[in-house]
Write an enzyme that holds these catalytic residues in place. Structure first.
Site, PDB file in Angstrom:
ATOM      1  N   ASN A 132       0.844  -1.186   0.000  1.00 33.45           N
ATOM      2  CA  ASN A 132       0.000   0.000   0.000  1.00 33.45           C
ATOM      3  C   ASN A 132       0.882   1.240   0.000  1.00 33.45           C
ATOM      4  OD1 ASN A 132      -2.266   1.756   0.470  1.00 33.45           O
ATOM      5  ND2 ASN A 132      -1.540   1.876   2.589  1.00 33.45           N
TER       6      ASN A 132
ATOM      7  N   ILE B 198      -1.281   8.561   1.432  1.00 30.20           N
ATOM      8  CA  ILE B 198      -0.909   9.740   2.209  1.00 30.20           C
ATOM      9  C   ILE B 198      -1.688   9.712   3.518  1.00 30.20           C
ATOM     10  CG2 ILE B 198      -0.928  12.264   2.285  1.00 30.20           C
ATOM     11  CD1 ILE B 198      -0.474  12.312  -0.678  1.00 30.20           C
ATOM     12  N   TYR B 199      -0.973   9.686   4.615  1.00 25.06           N
ATOM     13  CA  TYR B 199      -1.585   9.698   5.947  1.00 25.06           C
ATOM     14  C   TYR B 199      -0.915  10.800   6.747  1.00 25.06           C
ATOM     15  CZ  TYR B 199      -3.220   5.215   4.338  1.00 25.06           C
ATOM     16  OH  TYR B 199      -3.804   4.228   3.588  1.00 25.06           O
ATOM     17  N   ARG B 200      -1.668  11.412   7.663  1.00 24.81           N
ATOM     18  CA  ARG B 200      -1.031  12.443   8.474  1.00 24.81           C
ATOM     19  C   ARG B 200      -0.264  11.790   9.616  1.00 24.81           C
ATOM     20  NH1 ARG B 200      -6.661  14.077  11.181  1.00 24.81           N
ATOM     21  NH2 ARG B 200      -6.170  13.523  13.323  1.00 24.81           N
TER      22      ARG B 200
ATOM     23  N   HIS C 150      -9.531   2.444   5.092  1.00 25.53           N
ATOM     24  CA  HIS C 150      -8.352   2.730   4.275  1.00 25.53           C
ATOM     25  C   HIS C 150      -7.393   1.542   4.317  1.00 25.53           C
ATOM     26  CE1 HIS C 150      -8.700   7.424   4.166  1.00 25.53           C
ATOM     27  NE2 HIS C 150      -9.608   6.826   3.439  1.00 25.53           N
TER      28      HIS C 150
ATOM     29  N   GLU D 215      -7.860  20.100   9.487  1.00 24.18           N
ATOM     30  CA  GLU D 215      -8.085  19.234   8.323  1.00 24.18           C
ATOM     31  C   GLU D 215      -8.719  19.984   7.151  1.00 24.18           C
ATOM     32  OE1 GLU D 215      -7.516  16.532   6.919  1.00 24.18           O
ATOM     33  OE2 GLU D 215      -6.652  15.159   8.405  1.00 24.18           O
TER      34      GLU D 215
END
Ligand SMILES: [Zn+2]
Lengths: 485, 74
Positions: free
Chosen positions: A171, A174-176, A193, A283
């Site tokens: 995988n 984009i993750y924070r 996700h 966000e």
């Protein structure tokens, strides 16, 4: 000229290549005046975001307390930058960029090449002991009340803990990430996700979950890896096909396929079962997420290029880089999915807050047809959670030109002809929800009337439109620019 | 235990994670609260890190951690 741009776009292999291309086109600047990490970097990024069409990327090289380090923001921060990434000239309209992306599907095959680890630029410098992320990353607080220092534009690569040899099941998303001390960070995701699935699988089975966090990447990856594609499709292959260009991979020290030309890669392992407080974070709807307990990862090594560039993003109340980064690639799949059943759909604009408001252009097949199309849009993969407000306009209204959309709203809308669908699924992050995760949908039909509608249709003015007029307006702009030189 | 107090949860014992230096001189220090996981830089404006000046809307209640949801539960 156009061919040169397309060729140069396909030759990009790294953030550095793209910054050079942007610089040559007047779309990247270096900020060498001394700035404080807070609030200066945020202030400058927000000021640049006001120009959604033309904002340059900004590279800071004189941040107080970070001598010799560089931070880049706004790399995908304007339509002109997106145009240059796609091999199109500055001034290309959003509508043209939309069709450029929509037209690329199934166009080309992926071209993946592998670079030996010893030759990969990302591994030029290697840190395996005495790790302190702050030594490498000139971080700053993105929004004033964020819970810490965030990496807002990190592409995270991982292998499926239960099927680690499967390339397709790797995988990239984009993750924070929030720094949690010198060698740890939290990652925020949701169960649906890919990363959420992998974390839950690792904790269920007790298998290790190793990840590689890529920062300062090939600019095509951020655009195309943020897309929800099938779980077993490789984001690298997809990004390569969409860019029509090769992507160079290598291996991270912990055995994950990573981009060979990224600026920085952080290798880490999840601490199974552990959670620490994460957030808030400003966000994309322009509101802060809450504080929650999120999984924590421990850093095992860092690789980086010499004199690396730390790339970050400003995200918050729009318009921001996040909107130009993901907007077109949010819109294009909805368009493709609607066209399978309804070829009357001519364009989809889901640029606003990741599609919380969408505008769809459609040629009415019969009276009320636009509403049928709107309901279909709500059942597309993105529409299920995100498309909250839908504005339906005629096929000859450009949904990317808000002046035209406002004309349609002003002259086509009847207040008794809107639809409210109560108690539908909603993205939990939407601050307008009565209960997070559940809310109402709105469909405004601003298309023309058709028989058997009893209201007579006015005789509409049909001003000249189409490619000829588009060219004329670009010519006028060019003449204007020439006049001042 | 350090005397540095967290501006978010008002607990003491914050850690020093990093010092930004120029020519050997410390320009700022990044602190982290081991109780509520807040990280901050001592050079930030008082509106973000000042005890008493920071917005109470973003305070974390160190005595009541159960209210914070754990994500990704099986
Ligand atoms: Zn605290």
């Amino acid at each position: 000229m156009m061919q040169d741009l397309a060729k140069r776009s396909r030759s990009i292999t790294s953030l550095r290549d793209f910054l050079e291309l942007l610089g040559d086109a007047g779309q990247a600047i270096t900020w060498s005046e001394r700035v404080m990490p807070e609030p200066d970097v945020r202030n400058i990024a927000v000021a640049a975001s006001r120009d959604a069409n033309g904002a340059p990327a900004i590279v800071f090289d004189n941040i107080a307390g970070y001598p010799g380090k560089r931070t880049a923001v706004g790399v995908h921060g304007s339509w002109d930058n997106i145009a240059l990434l796609l091999g199109r000239p500055k001034g290309t309209t959003i509508r043209e960029l939309f069709f450029e992306i929509a037209g690329r599907w199934g166009d080309a095959a992926a071209q993946i090449s592998t670079v030996p680890e010893g030759q990969a630029p990302v591994h030029e410098c290697r840190i395996e002991s005495g790790i302190n992320l702050y030594d490498v990353l000139p971080v700053y607080r993105i929004n004033e009340f964020d819970g810490g220092f965030y990496l807002g534009k990190a592409s995270v690569a991982s292998r499926d803990p239960e099927d680690p040899d499967n390339f397709g099941k790797q995988n990239v998303g984009i993750y924070r990430l929030q720094l949690q001390g010198p060698d740890s960070f939290t990652l925020m995701t949701i169960p649906s996700h890919d990363m959420g699935k992998q974390i839950m699988a690792a904790e269920r089975t007790g298998l290790p979950l190793k990840i590689a966090v890529m920062l300062g990447n090939h600019p095509g990856l951020a655009v195309f890896a943020a897309t929800p594609i099938g779980y077993e499709e490789s984001e690298y292959s997809y990004a390569s096909a969409m860019m029509g260009a090769p992507i160079r991979l290598t291996r991270s020290g912990n055995g994950i396929d990573i981009l060979a030309d990224s600026e920085i890669v952080i290798e880490a392992e999840m601490q199974l079962g552990e959670r620490v407080l994460e957030g808030p974070f400003g966000e994309f709807p322009g509101s802060y997420s809450g504080v929650r307990k999120a999984p924590i990862f421990k850093v095992t090594a860092i690789s980086h290029r010499k004199n690396p560039i730390f790339e970050n993003i400003y995200i918050g109340r729009g318009w921001t880089e996040h909107d130009t980064l993901i907007g077109l690639h949010t819109s294009a799949p909805i368009y493709a999915q609607l066209r399978q059943n309804f070829p009357e759909v001519t364009a989809v604009n889901a640029l606003y807050q990741h599609g919380l408001t969408g505008i769809i252009s459609v040629k009415n097949r019969m009276a009320g047809f636009a509403k049928t199309v709107a309901l279909r849009a709500l059942s597309t993969p993105h529409g299920v959670m995100y498309l909250k407000n839908l504005i339906m306009v005629d096929a000859d209204v450009d949904p990317f030109d808000l002046n035209q959309v406002m004309w349609a709203l002003s002259t086509r809308t009847r207040a008794d002809d809107i639809i409210v669908l109560p108690n539908m699924p909603a993205v939990p992050i939407d601050p307008s929800a009565v209960v997070p995760g559940k809310g109402h949908r709105l469909i405004i039909d601003a298309t023309s009337y058709l028989p058997p509608d009893p209201v007579g249709e006015a005789h509409l003015v049909t001003p000249p439109t189409g490619p000829d007029i588009d060219e004329l307006s670009k010519k006028i702009r060019a003449m204007q620019l020439g006049a001042v030189q | 235990m350090s005397k540095t107090v967290c501006p978010r949860c008002a607990t003491g014992g914050a850690l020093d994670d990093y010092q930004g230096k120029e020519g050997g001189k410390v320009v700022w220090t990044i602190h982290r609260c081991p109780t509520c996981c807040f990280s901050w830089r001592d050079s930030e404006p008082a509106s973000a890190i000042g005890i008493g000046t920071r917005s109470a809307d973003f305070a974390v209640d160190a005595a009541n951690f159960d209210r914070y949801v754990k994500i990704l539960q099986q």
